[in-house]
Scaffold this active site. Structure first.
Site, PDB file in Angstrom:
ATOM      1  N   SER A   1       1.177  -1.510   0.345  1.00 38.26           N
ATOM      2  CA  SER A   1      -0.013   0.453   0.094  1.00 38.26           C
ATOM      3  C   SER A   1       0.564   1.202   0.169  1.00 38.26           C
ATOM      4  O   SER A   1       0.530   2.783  -0.184  1.00 38.26           O
ATOM      5  CB  SER A   1      -0.742  -0.037   1.165  1.00 38.26           C
ATOM      6  OG  SER A   1      -2.098  -0.403   1.195  1.00 38.26           O
ATOM      7  N   THR A   2       2.301   1.232   0.645  1.00 37.33           N
ATOM      8  CA  THR A   2       2.686   2.236   0.050  1.00 37.33           C
ATOM      9  C   THR A   2       2.618   2.838  -1.828  1.00 37.33           C
ATOM     10  O   THR A   2       3.026   4.103  -1.596  1.00 37.33           O
ATOM     11  CB  THR A   2       4.384   1.568   0.581  1.00 37.33           C
ATOM     12  OG1 THR A   2       4.316   1.536   1.961  1.00 37.33           O
ATOM     13  CG2 THR A   2       5.257   2.932   0.234  1.00 37.33           C
TER      14      THR A   2
END
Length: 394
Positions: A61-62
């Site tokens: 999700s970065t």
């Protein structure tokens, strides 16, 4: 030397775990930390070499923070109006009563389109861009858009990415490469990964989400709740694990995200391949009012827009209050929240963020971890050390 606290924290972390990692910090437009250590995970042929300066890690999700930056880049050029309906750019999206759903509601996870487990039969659909965007265009929101916030853990990438494709005619991976990475001279910022670069990747330990048989449902609830870790368990009130599983875990997600084929696809919420130094320099531009090393990505006004909070209160999926910005969330460290900062963390421990008030950016990547879908204590500890160091320097 002013940032030696970061080095000390990083050393302690490497000593406590196997695998490898890298940390990079920029302050006032200058890289003040660039460290890496540990080893890559063992491959099929038994290779367990050291983490290198140019080692890439898949950062889950970065990746959303990078995708969001691409959207803001286009908004700053006048190609996207965040207050306009998504259907202005993507006409098919108007189906199922979504004709007034705005770009801002997508960016703040308030579109009501967080469900993926009930959207597609299994996770292999994630490898097919047209299939995913068609399914989302036809989907009915789970609630009236704009009235609640619920983390679009996977669907966010196709929503933001299709907006980019509609206004540019190019994939979001191409926009990230040509409009973000190349102007800044970054060699470690990619959504999906070309075959020529795959020898640089540190193989992930297959942690991801645990295997979750559909029956009985109680087993799903138990395992997903456990994966959320201590951060969520410490919060008041129960976690809605059905909603969590629907947002994070289409059937077979661990096999799909752990397979080599994931590098061929673009999944802008999950399959970014980054180095810490590339992430940190990207966020250094945002920390510097949109500019770093003489290269302007966005205007100072756009950075202010990116940092504005649009959502308070507990997130329906994550439970905790995320204080959603337009594509970014609040930044936590082991010393507490950094209210002036924004960025994005990921499952497995990676994360990147900036604090424009301190002209500070921090990025961390790794190939072994656990914790919540939005980071763990390692990035929190490193972030706290970076903030202390920057404040002493100031």
């Amino acid at each position: 030397d002013d940032f030696d606290d970061v080095r000390a924290a990083f050393r302690k972390q490497l000593a406590r775990t196997t695998g490898g990692a890298a940390i990079s910090v920029y302050h006032r437009g200058v890289k003040v930390v660039g460290l890496w250590g540990g080893t890559k995970e063992e491959t099929a042929d038994g290779d367990r070499g050291p983490w290198q300066r140019d080692t890439l890690a898949m950062c889950f999700s970065t990746t959303k923070g990078v995708a969001s930056t691409a959207v803001h880049l286009l908004a700053d050029r006048g190609l996207i109006d965040v207050d306009a309906p998504v259907a202005d750019y993507w006409p098919e999206f108007a189906a199922a009563g979504k004709d007034r759903l705005t770009v801002a509601q997508v960016l703040t996870h308030s579109a009501g389109l967080h469900r993926i487990r009930s959207l597609v039969p299994d996770a292999t659909a994630m490898l097919d861009w047209d299939r995913m965007t068609a399914a989302l265009a036809a989907a009915t929101p789970a609630y009236e858009p704009g009235t609640k916030h619920g983390y679009h853990a996977l669907t966010y990438g196709w929503l933001a990415g299709e907006l980019v494709r509609r206004v540019t005619g190019r994939s979001i991976g191409d926009v990230v490469r040509t409009d973000l990475a190349e102007p800044l001279g970054l060699d470690g910022l990619s959504i999906g990964l070309p075959a020529s670069q795959r020898s640089r990747v540190a193989p992930l330990e297959p942690m991801m989400l645990p295997r979750m048989p559909w029956k009985p449902l109680r087993r799903i609830e138990k395992r997903v709740s456990k994966q959320m870790g201590k951060v969520v368990s410490a919060l008041p009130g129960p976690v809605n694990t059905r909603r969590l599983a629907n947002a994070l875990a289409p059937r077979g997600v661990d096999e799909v995200l752990g397979a080599p084929e994931v590098m061929d696809a673009e999944i802008p919420a999950a399959n970014g391949f980054f180095t810490a130094r590339s992430l940190a320099k990207l966020y250094a531009a945002l920390a510097g009012g949109g500019t770093v090393d003489g290269v302007r990505l966005v205007s100072p006004g756009r950075v202010r827009t990116m940092s504005e909070v649009h959502g308070h209160g507990p997130d329906l999926v994550l439970v905790m209050p995320m204080h959603w910005r337009l594509g970014f969330h609040r930044v936590f460290t082991s010393n507490g929240m950094v209210d002036s900062a924004f960025g994005h963390f990921g499952l497995g421990g990676s994360g990147a963020w900036c604090d424009p008030t301190r002209e500070l950016s921090v990025a961390y990547v790794c190939n072994r971890g656990s914790g919540t879908p939005v980071g763990d204590l390692r990035i929190a500890q490193l972030g706290a050390a970076a903030v202390r160091s920057a404040d002493r320097r100031r």
